[in-house]
Design a protein around this motif. Structure first.
Motif, PDB file in Angstrom:
ATOM      1  N   ARG A 176     -11.689   2.570   5.856  1.00  0.00           N
ATOM      2  CA  ARG A 176     -11.101   3.903   6.026  1.00  0.00           C
ATOM      3  C   ARG A 176     -11.250   4.434   7.449  1.00  0.00           C
ATOM      4  O   ARG A 176     -10.631   5.429   7.812  1.00  0.00           O
ATOM      5  CB  ARG A 176     -11.771   4.901   5.077  1.00  0.00           C
ATOM      6  CG  ARG A 176     -11.699   4.539   3.617  1.00  0.00           C
ATOM      7  CD  ARG A 176     -12.594   5.456   2.803  1.00  0.00           C
ATOM      8  NE  ARG A 176     -12.766   4.936   1.447  1.00  0.00           N
ATOM      9  CZ  ARG A 176     -13.817   5.171   0.684  1.00  0.00           C
ATOM     10  NH1 ARG A 176     -14.792   5.930   1.138  1.00  0.00           N
ATOM     11  NH2 ARG A 176     -13.901   4.661  -0.525  1.00  0.00           N
ATOM     12  N   PHE A 177     -12.108   3.781   8.242  1.00  0.00           N
ATOM     13  CA  PHE A 177     -12.486   4.369   9.522  1.00  0.00           C
ATOM     14  C   PHE A 177     -12.175   3.450  10.697  1.00  0.00           C
ATOM     15  O   PHE A 177     -12.512   2.263  10.685  1.00  0.00           O
ATOM     16  CB  PHE A 177     -13.990   4.687   9.519  1.00  0.00           C
ATOM     17  CG  PHE A 177     -14.397   5.652   8.452  1.00  0.00           C
ATOM     18  CD1 PHE A 177     -14.324   7.015   8.671  1.00  0.00           C
ATOM     19  CD2 PHE A 177     -14.841   5.198   7.215  1.00  0.00           C
ATOM     20  CE1 PHE A 177     -14.693   7.914   7.688  1.00  0.00           C
ATOM     21  CE2 PHE A 177     -15.220   6.091   6.222  1.00  0.00           C
ATOM     22  CZ  PHE A 177     -15.138   7.453   6.459  1.00  0.00           C
ATOM     23  N   LYS A 178     -11.571   4.013  11.729  1.00  0.00           N
ATOM     24  CA  LYS A 178     -11.306   3.260  12.954  1.00  0.00           C
ATOM     25  C   LYS A 178     -12.608   2.801  13.596  1.00  0.00           C
ATOM     26  O   LYS A 178     -12.684   1.711  14.169  1.00  0.00           O
ATOM     27  CB  LYS A 178     -10.531   4.134  13.942  1.00  0.00           C
ATOM     28  CG  LYS A 178      -9.145   4.539  13.471  1.00  0.00           C
ATOM     29  CD  LYS A 178      -8.492   5.487  14.473  1.00  0.00           C
ATOM     30  CE  LYS A 178      -7.131   5.964  13.965  1.00  0.00           C
ATOM     31  NZ  LYS A 178      -6.527   6.954  14.906  1.00  0.00           N
ATOM     32  N   LEU A 179     -13.629   3.651  13.516  1.00  0.00           N
ATOM     33  CA  LEU A 179     -14.903   3.333  14.156  1.00  0.00           C
ATOM     34  C   LEU A 179     -15.712   2.300  13.376  1.00  0.00           C
ATOM     35  O   LEU A 179     -16.815   1.941  13.790  1.00  0.00           O
ATOM     36  CB  LEU A 179     -15.730   4.609  14.349  1.00  0.00           C
ATOM     37  CG  LEU A 179     -15.142   5.617  15.348  1.00  0.00           C
ATOM     38  CD1 LEU A 179     -16.004   6.865  15.427  1.00  0.00           C
ATOM     39  CD2 LEU A 179     -14.991   4.990  16.731  1.00  0.00           C
ATOM     40  N   SER A 182     -10.553  -2.576  33.373  1.00  0.00           N
ATOM     41  CA  SER A 182     -10.331  -1.130  33.267  1.00  0.00           C
ATOM     42  C   SER A 182     -11.528  -0.381  32.699  1.00  0.00           C
ATOM     43  O   SER A 182     -11.692   0.817  32.923  1.00  0.00           O
ATOM     44  CB  SER A 182      -9.109  -0.855  32.390  1.00  0.00           C
ATOM     45  OG  SER A 182      -9.362  -1.238  31.042  1.00  0.00           O
ATOM     46  N   GLY A 183     -12.369  -1.085  31.943  1.00  0.00           N
ATOM     47  CA  GLY A 183     -13.504  -0.433  31.301  1.00  0.00           C
ATOM     48  C   GLY A 183     -13.137   0.266  30.006  1.00  0.00           C
ATOM     49  O   GLY A 183     -13.997   0.844  29.343  1.00  0.00           O
ATOM     50  N   ALA A 184     -11.849   0.220  29.632  1.00  0.00           N
ATOM     51  CA  ALA A 184     -11.389   0.883  28.406  1.00  0.00           C
ATOM     52  C   ALA A 184     -11.663   0.001  27.188  1.00  0.00           C
ATOM     53  O   ALA A 184     -11.640  -1.225  27.266  1.00  0.00           O
ATOM     54  CB  ALA A 184      -9.906   1.192  28.507  1.00  0.00           C
ATOM     55  N   GLY A 235     -20.044   2.547  23.673  1.00  0.00           N
ATOM     56  CA  GLY A 235     -19.071   3.199  24.546  1.00  0.00           C
ATOM     57  C   GLY A 235     -17.759   3.497  23.843  1.00  0.00           C
ATOM     58  O   GLY A 235     -17.079   4.480  24.158  1.00  0.00           O
ATOM     59  N   TYR A 236     -17.398   2.659  22.873  1.00  0.00           N
ATOM     60  CA  TYR A 236     -16.144   2.882  22.146  1.00  0.00           C
ATOM     61  C   TYR A 236     -16.191   4.161  21.321  1.00  0.00           C
ATOM     62  O   TYR A 236     -15.163   4.828  21.111  1.00  0.00           O
ATOM     63  CB  TYR A 236     -15.829   1.681  21.249  1.00  0.00           C
ATOM     64  CG  TYR A 236     -16.748   1.487  20.072  1.00  0.00           C
ATOM     65  CD1 TYR A 236     -16.422   1.988  18.818  1.00  0.00           C
ATOM     66  CD2 TYR A 236     -17.952   0.788  20.198  1.00  0.00           C
ATOM     67  CE1 TYR A 236     -17.251   1.808  17.729  1.00  0.00           C
ATOM     68  CE2 TYR A 236     -18.791   0.595  19.121  1.00  0.00           C
ATOM     69  CZ  TYR A 236     -18.446   1.112  17.887  1.00  0.00           C
ATOM     70  OH  TYR A 236     -19.276   0.934  16.811  1.00  0.00           O
ATOM     71  N   ASN A 283     -11.057  10.932  23.657  1.00  0.00           N
ATOM     72  CA  ASN A 283      -9.610  10.769  23.513  1.00  0.00           C
ATOM     73  C   ASN A 283      -9.016  11.709  22.470  1.00  0.00           C
ATOM     74  O   ASN A 283      -7.797  11.843  22.374  1.00  0.00           O
ATOM     75  CB  ASN A 283      -9.267   9.334  23.127  1.00  0.00           C
ATOM     76  CG  ASN A 283      -9.404   8.368  24.296  1.00  0.00           C
ATOM     77  OD1 ASN A 283      -9.617   8.791  25.429  1.00  0.00           O
ATOM     78  ND2 ASN A 283      -9.299   7.084  24.023  1.00  0.00           N
ATOM     79  N   ASN A 284      -9.891  12.336  21.687  1.00  0.00           N
ATOM     80  CA  ASN A 284      -9.418  13.215  20.616  1.00  0.00           C
ATOM     81  C   ASN A 284      -9.910  14.650  20.734  1.00  0.00           C
ATOM     82  O   ASN A 284      -9.452  15.515  19.985  1.00  0.00           O
ATOM     83  CB  ASN A 284      -9.851  12.659  19.251  1.00  0.00           C
ATOM     84  CG  ASN A 284      -9.118  11.391  18.875  1.00  0.00           C
ATOM     85  OD1 ASN A 284      -7.991  11.437  18.389  1.00  0.00           O
ATOM     86  ND2 ASN A 284      -9.744  10.245  19.123  1.00  0.00           N
ATOM     87  N   ALA A 285     -10.836  14.885  21.654  1.00  0.00           N
ATOM     88  CA  ALA A 285     -11.422  16.224  21.730  1.00  0.00           C
ATOM     89  C   ALA A 285     -11.897  16.540  23.140  1.00  0.00           C
ATOM     90  O   ALA A 285     -12.176  15.648  23.946  1.00  0.00           O
ATOM     91  CB  ALA A 285     -12.594  16.330  20.751  1.00  0.00           C
ATOM     92  N   LYS A 286     -11.991  17.816  23.408  1.00  0.00           N
ATOM     93  CA  LYS A 286     -12.591  18.301  24.645  1.00  0.00           C
ATOM     94  C   LYS A 286     -14.093  18.413  24.415  1.00  0.00           C
ATOM     95  O   LYS A 286     -14.540  19.001  23.428  1.00  0.00           O
ATOM     96  CB  LYS A 286     -12.007  19.673  24.999  1.00  0.00           C
ATOM     97  CG  LYS A 286     -12.628  20.324  26.228  1.00  0.00           C
ATOM     98  CD  LYS A 286     -12.037  21.711  26.460  1.00  0.00           C
ATOM     99  CE  LYS A 286     -12.681  22.389  27.657  1.00  0.00           C
ATOM    100  NZ  LYS A 286     -12.129  23.754  27.885  1.00  0.00           N
TER     101      LYS A 286
END
Length: 565
Positions: free
Chosen positions: A168-171, A181-183, A229-230, A237-240
């Protein structure tokens, strides 16, 4: 009195049934609520509510801020109950704790409890069905809450391995970091397991509506471990990022664990709005709390301020003043959102989004470290990797299991004199698994692991002929100086505060702090001209000559014993 007993002293039976649940201390609850400043129009959720600490404090905060001035008592009570009924929700997987939470909310006069005994990581359909079954009005689904305050399970909880949960979870999937790139990018393969606190991050982000805010207590490793890091990329990427507040190690000791934690505050945003914030290089509030108002023992005894004569300080009412930073940090954040925060030293400060590295722990960003690096760069300092070769290859001799070797650990170094003073002799197959590197005369070895790393008791040593060919632990790194720097000058620099402060900054982990090879290689080394290096070098050489002379004199005195007898 019953309210106090329920909120502060759960029955022994409830604690036993709660298992490894660690309750959130009141000061941390108060801090989180004050920073998010809930309003009566906002729907609030705690998806791991425990005994409803966050919900009760939120309810009291709103009641005090918005309803306390209503003179008509009956009307005020109706407004308070209506707010609690319509806006406060909690989910708790542990049934005994859920029962306590419900009772506590009722005793706080909310008139109704919106607490569900359910696993908040369940499928949305299951959660929704459970809510209807319990008569809880209002949806609990994606994008349905304005505020979430929570302290999810972490610590000794272990990983969730059930694939029906993980999918259910991306993480919960594997992520790969691009070396250029380090991404990070996600893969199609599930991890074998994932810790609950990381899954809760994603679930909370899903539950928040656009512009919704989250306050979540997390283990400090989530903010600093390179392998995670991910997770941090997913968040930014989803929040401030609003704030990251570091809590002292003792925070949760009275509540059952010594794990170091942080409170992370974020605001969920639409991609286009978040992009604008990033382009404007928004500011992030950082803070390091040292005192929470109680001692770091199992009883959590109150800790009070004392004056220079050891007398307790008292307030205007004659009561002793708690030794705590919570009030200061809350006020500092209020100044921050008004753009009025000035230099508050290392306790409260800001950084731009562009300054954010691959770690978010506040200790890394303290002003003292920033100023040190700024000054070193101004003076022309260069990364350590440009003046030494950091040995990373496992010693060849370790392939032969029957060979006799000499082995040195960190504790074989006297940190005060920076001398290797002993070694252990054994066969390769008898060595501990951490035995890794071969050291040679002229090498410098320095600790990268252990509680003393980066402190005045940091262990470093120059390898003399007596220890040439020894094997050392991977808790140290072997530095082989290049020709661009004088060996003995470099050794003196590594013993200086200029080096130690940077090592202290780079540490990750609370129980066993460590510095990664990547961070070690970037430590700045100030290289003066040859004449100045020679001045330092001669002093270091002289110290080793005097030590050798001292050893010879001691040896001669030992030989005199038979003569005088």
């Amino acid at each position: 009195m019953l309210k106090v007993l329920l909120s502060r002293n759960l029955s022994m039976r409830t604690r036993e049934e709660a298992g490894d649940s660690f309750f959130t201390p009141d000061p941390i609850i108060n801090l989180s609520v004050n920073i998010l400043s809930p309003k009566s129009s906002e729907r609030v959720l705690d998806p791991a509510c425990g005994t409803a600490g966050f919900l009760v404090e939120t309810m009291k905060y709103v009641w005090d801020k918005e309803f306390s001035k209503v003179n008509d008592i009956e009307r005020r009570r109706e407004m308070e109950k209506k707010y609690a009924l319509e806006n406060l929700r909690g989910m708790e997987i542990n049934p005994p704790l859920a029962r306590v939470a419900k009772m506590r909310m009722i005793l706080e006069d909310d008139g109704y409890s919106g607490i569900l005994s359910i696993d908040s990581l369940s499928d949305w359909e299951i959660i929704d069905a459970k809510a209807r079954e319990n008569g809880v009005d209002g949806s609990i689904k994606n994008n349905s809450f304005d505020l979430i305050l929570t302290n999810p399970p972490f610590g000794t909880q272990g990983k969730i391995t059930d694939r029906s949960y993980l999918k259910r979870f991306k993480l919960a999937y594997k992520w790969i970091k691009d070396k250029k790139s380090g991404a990070w990018r996600t893969c199609d393969t599930l991890q074998s397991g994932q810790v609950p606190d990381i899954l809760f991050i994603e679930r909370c982000m899903d539950l928040l509506n656009e512009k919704g805010k989250l306050a979540i207590v997390l283990p400090s490793g989530d903010m600093e471990n390179r392998t995670l890091g991910y997770v941090r990329q997913y968040i930014k990427n989803n929040a401030k990022i609003l704030a990251v507040i570091s809590l002292p190690q003792k925070t949760f000791i009275p509540h059952g664990t010594g794990i170091k934690a942080v409170v992370l505050f974020v605001e969920k945003m639409k991609p286009e709005d978040l992009k604008k914030e990033v382009e404007n290089d928004y500011q992030i509030f950082f803070s390091i709390i040292e005192n929470v108002g109680y001692e770091g023992n199992k009883n959590g005894n109150p800790l009070y301020k004392k004056d220079e004569k050891g007398r307790y300080q008292v307030n205007e009412h004659g009561n002793p003043v708690l030794c705590e930073d919570i009030s200061f940090v809350s006020n500092a954040y209020k100044k921050f959102i008004k753009n009025e925060l000035k230099n508050e030293g290392n306790k409260a400060f800001t950084r731009r989004f562009s300054e954010l590295k691959d770690r978010w722990d506040p200790e890394y960003y303290t002003p003292k470290f920033k100023e040190l690096k700024k000054e070193l760069k101004r003076l022309g300092a260069v990364p350590l990797k440009s003046v030494v070769k950091v040995i990373s290859k496992r010693a060849e001799i370790l392939k032969n299991k029957e060979v006799d070797v000499r082995y040195v650990e960190i504790n074989n170094i006297n940190p005060k004199t920076s001398e290797l003073n002993s070694y252990s002799e054994m066969k390769v197959h008898e060595l501990p698994s951490r035995a890794t590197f071969e050291i040679k005369k002229g090498d410098i070895i320095t600790a990268v692991s252990g509680i003393s790393t980066g402190t005045p008791m940091h262990a470093s040593a120059y390898v003399t002929e007596d220890f040439d060919g020894c094997i050392c632990t991977n808790g140290m790194r072997v530095l082989r100086p290049l020709s661009v720097v004088d060996l003995f000058y470099l050794f003196a620099y590594i013993k200086s505060d200029l080096f130690l402060e940077q090592m202290l900054q780079c540490r990750t982990g609370a129980a066993i702090p460590a510095v990664s090879d990547e961070d070690l290689k970037e430590v700045l080394i100030l290289i003066p001209d040859k004449e100045k290096q020679d001045i330092v070098s001669r002093k270091v050489k002289e110290s080793y000559e005097l030590r050798e002379k001292s050893r010879k004199i001691l040896e001669e005195s030992r030989k005199l014993i038979p003569i005088v007898i």
